[in-house]
Design a protein around this motif. Structure first.
Motif, PDB file in Angstrom:
ATOM      1  N   GLY A 183      38.244  65.225  20.390  1.00  0.00           N
ATOM      2  CA  GLY A 183      39.004  65.051  19.151  1.00  0.00           C
ATOM      3  C   GLY A 183      40.478  64.798  19.346  1.00  0.00           C
ATOM      4  N   SER A 184      40.979  64.759  20.598  1.00  0.00           N
ATOM      5  CA  SER A 184      42.391  64.488  20.870  1.00  0.00           C
ATOM      6  C   SER A 184      42.544  63.154  21.584  1.00  0.00           C
ATOM      7  CB  SER A 184      43.000  65.598  21.726  1.00  0.00           C
ATOM      8  OG  SER A 184      43.070  66.803  21.007  1.00  0.00           O
ATOM      9  N   TYR A 185      43.716  62.551  21.437  1.00  0.00           N
ATOM     10  CA  TYR A 185      43.981  61.264  22.063  1.00  0.00           C
ATOM     11  C   TYR A 185      44.822  61.466  23.323  1.00  0.00           C
ATOM     12  CZ  TYR A 185      42.302  59.459  17.647  1.00  0.00           C
ATOM     13  OH  TYR A 185      41.512  59.188  16.563  1.00  0.00           O
ATOM     14  N   ILE A 237      48.542  62.950  23.326  1.00  0.00           N
ATOM     15  CA  ILE A 237      49.496  62.290  22.428  1.00  0.00           C
ATOM     16  C   ILE A 237      49.386  62.937  21.054  1.00  0.00           C
ATOM     17  CG2 ILE A 237      50.186  60.082  21.405  1.00  0.00           C
ATOM     18  CD1 ILE A 237      50.635  60.295  24.442  1.00  0.00           C
ATOM     19  N   ARG A 238      50.333  63.836  20.775  1.00  0.00           N
ATOM     20  CA  ARG A 238      50.354  64.541  19.488  1.00  0.00           C
ATOM     21  C   ARG A 238      51.802  64.679  19.040  1.00  0.00           C
ATOM     22  NH1 ARG A 238      47.714  68.733  22.755  1.00  0.00           N
ATOM     23  NH2 ARG A 238      45.494  68.289  22.828  1.00  0.00           N
TER      24      ARG A 238
END
Lengths: 87, 157
Positions: free
Chosen positions: A51-53, A60-61
């Motif tokens: 669920g994260s890039y 990248i958040r």
């Protein structure tokens, strides 16, 4: 980490606190004559994991700090916004 | 050649191998919820609230109903957002004469978020998704798909 597609270079703005009295005190906005703030938009291809890039193994958040290296620059950057284009 | 020599005979090692293979098959079949099956604590729905301080408007816009949450440290699920209540950040400072100043931070927000997750309550605390410990007053780095937030857990129901 991708490529810069636009960059806005401006004088650094910072706040200082006026503590003279409760009625007159408050934050004062200052413009630095020594440092600049660069707001850059970077285009990169990310992979999605749990669920994260991630780009180059870096999450990248918005709110994350990362070490940024260009051919002639190395510094600390703060991610302020993330837009995702699927596909 | 006698018929006794042709008979297949099982010894204790064969039985052990068969048991291990059966255990492996069961382990693979229940791999996703084996911790829950072995745990005496049953999974329940847990509603909790947390506070975010001085969030800019961009990161505030990422907090919407049903947004999935996770722990940055463990990656474990922390459920989904139920509601978001923002208010302009107010900082408490002290003037040189000692009087208190309550200063609004324009463009920044203090946000109270209510979220719901699966988890269980045990004697050692409340765990979300079987691994993320939460307790009122505890600091957690909570992530969405596109942002990270430093949160203080306020309450758990």
């Amino acid at each position: 980490m991708g490529r810069i597609i636009s960059a806005l270079n401006d004088r650094k703005v910072f706040d200082t606190l006026n503590r003279s009295s409760a009625s007159e005190g408050g934050y004062i906005t200052n413009v630095s004559d020594e440092y600049n703030t660069v707001i850059a938009t970077v285009n990169a291809t990310a992979v999605i994991e749990n669920g994260s890039y991630y780009v180059g193994g870096q999450p990248i958040r918005a709110g994350e700090r990362l070490a940024l290296r260009l051919p002639d620059f190395y510094g600390d950057a703060l991610i302020t916004a993330v837009k995702v284009k699927e596909g | 050649m006698s018929s006794a020599e042709n008979r297949v005979r099982f010894n204790i090692l064969d039985v052990l191998i068969v048991l291990i293979i059966i255990a492996l098959i069961i382990g693979v079949f229940f791999r996703n919820n084996i911790v829950e099956l072995l745990s005496p604590d049953k999974s329940v729905e847990i509603t909790y609230t947390f506070e975010l301080k001085e969030v800019d408007s961009t990161r505030l816009s990422y907090l919407t109903q049903n947004t999935p949450l996770a722990s940055r440290d463990s990656g474990g699920s922390m459920g989904r957002i139920v509601s978001v209540t923002p208010s302009v950040s107010v900082i408490t400072e002290y003037a040189v004469d000692g009087s208190i100043m309550h200063l609004e931070r324009s463009g920044y927000y203090d946000v109270t978020v209510r979220a719901v997750a699966r988890g269980y309550k045990s004697d050692s605390g409340v765990f979300l998704d079987g691994e993320v410990l939460i307790a009122p007053g505890m600091k957690q780095y909570i992530i969405t798909a596109t942002a990270v937030y430093e949160a203080i857990i306020l309450s758990i129901n």
